[in-house]
Design an enzyme around this catalytic site. Structure first.
Site: not given
Ligand SMILES: *Cc1c(COP(=O)(O)O)cnc(C)c1O
Length: 357
Positions: A35, A252
């Site tokens: 994702k 800054y």
């Molecule tokens: C993002 C996500 C994962 C992966 O989690 P990690 O901590 O990156 O291993 C697994 N399951 C769901 C539902 C997620 O949204």
């Protein structure tokens, strides 16, 4: 020579880290979580590098479609499910499996052609209190899903809130077991932390994300100790050098004041490249082959590093903001965030180099 910043994505590291996940859960199939543009690494690039995965999990419907249209044959899973009937129809046509976490989503499945056989993951809220059916509503939801003609295989799913820390997963596993008591269906529970630390959660499918990118889910365990290799290296160069006298300030707001004579390097990387603006002075940066630290506030296109103790450093000296030789987890910790946020924030203006080995 163009502006020297680059992000190198190491396809070999992605494939290697996937194998680490497999070795930890040898009896489970793997949904590689890609994702958010594969946590900043590039959706198609990551899917290609990890083509050995049994499936891919995404959140964005267009990402699922792109994977399918590019010829991806593995399972594709939508982690928040379909958002409307158009997605449900197109998803069913593309054989895109979906999470179902509300009764409202049943209605999207009910109107699909009966011959569809869409794979569904029934999401159960076992304590994270984000998505999913309450434990006492699970049995009815399962039965209702079974009665929808378009629904094919049903897998039980939950997500852990504390798999990486002392609270662990037992408290959620108890709730989950009570909720699904007697339902004989495959299970998909483990994120990276549970994959690495809690074998009792592995079951049929695991869903690792962050570990695939070479970052440790555990605050106290470096990624290298888990056998993981960094998949993203954000690198640039020093483009100017300044000598500071005691009392001079940097950047800054003048938040950094030199207490002695110093040499600093100005690096072509700023928050518009995805480097966190809130990273304080002292955040680790690799300069050449040694570790140094940032000084002063990060600006849009530049940040400064201390090279007082590095007489060999100067214009064109390579700098690693995170990745090889400067773990992203260390940078994230110094900046008060997690590696996920840093990698996801890699800006589109940074040229990507793909390392294939
Ligand atoms: C993002 C996500 C994962 C992966 O989690 P990690 O901590 O990156 O291993 C697994 N399951 C769901 C539902 C997620 O949204």
């Amino acid at each position: 020579m163009p502006r020297p910043i680059t992000a190198t994505i190491d396809a070999g590291a992605l494939a290697h880290n996937l194998e680490i996940a497999r070795a930890r859960a040898p009896h489970s199939k793997v949904f590689a979580v890609i994702k958010a543009n594969a946590y900043g690494h590039g959706l198609m690039r990551a899917a290609t590098a990890m083509s050995g995965a049994d499936g891919f999990a995404v959140l964005e419907f267009d990402a699922a479609v792109r994977l399918r249209e590019a010829g991806c044959r593995q399972r594709i899973l939508l982690l928040e499910g379909f958002f409307d009937a158009t997605e449900a129809r197109a998803g069913a046509a593309g054989k895109i499996a979906t999470v179902v976490h509300t009764a409202e989503q049943f209605d999207l499945l009910k109107v699909l052609p009966a011959a569809t056989r869409l794979d569904v993951l029934l999401k159960i809220n076992s304590g994270m209190n984000r998505l999913g059916f309450s434990p006492d509503a699970v049995r009815a939801a399962y039965t209702a899903l079974q009665d929808i003609p378009a629904v094919g295989k049903i897998t039980l799913m939950t997500h852990f809130a504390d798999a990486d820390d002392e609270r662990g997963v037992d408290w959620q596993m108890e709730t989950f077991e009570r909720a699904v008591n007697g339902i004989a269906a495959p299970r998909c529970l483990a994120n990276s932390a549970a994959t690495l630390r809690h074998p009792a959660t592995h079951f049929d499918w695991i869903r690792p994300g962050i570990m695939l990118y070479g970052s440790s889910p555990f605050a106290e365990t470096p990624a290298a100790e888990l056998g993981l290799r960094p998949a993203m290296t954000l690198a640039s160069q020093i483009i100017a050098v300044r000598e500071l006298r005691p009392g001079d300030t940097v950047g800054y707001g003048g938040t950094y004041r030199a207490e002695r004579t110093m040499r600093i390097g100005v690096v072509a990387c700023g928050y518009a490249d995805g480097y966190p603006r809130h990273a304080p002075s002292g955040t680790p940066v690799r300069v050449g082959d040694r570790l140094s630290a940032t000084v002063g506030r990060v600006s849009m296109d530049m940040l400064c590093v201390d090279i007082t103790a590095m007489p060999e450093a100067g214009i064109a000296t390579p700098v690693v903001l995170w990745g090889e030789g400067n773990p992203v987890d260390d940078v994230a910790r110094a900046a008060g965030t997690v590696s996920y946020e840093l990698m996801c924030a890699l800006a589109p203006r940074v040229p990507v180099i793909e390392k294939i080995n």
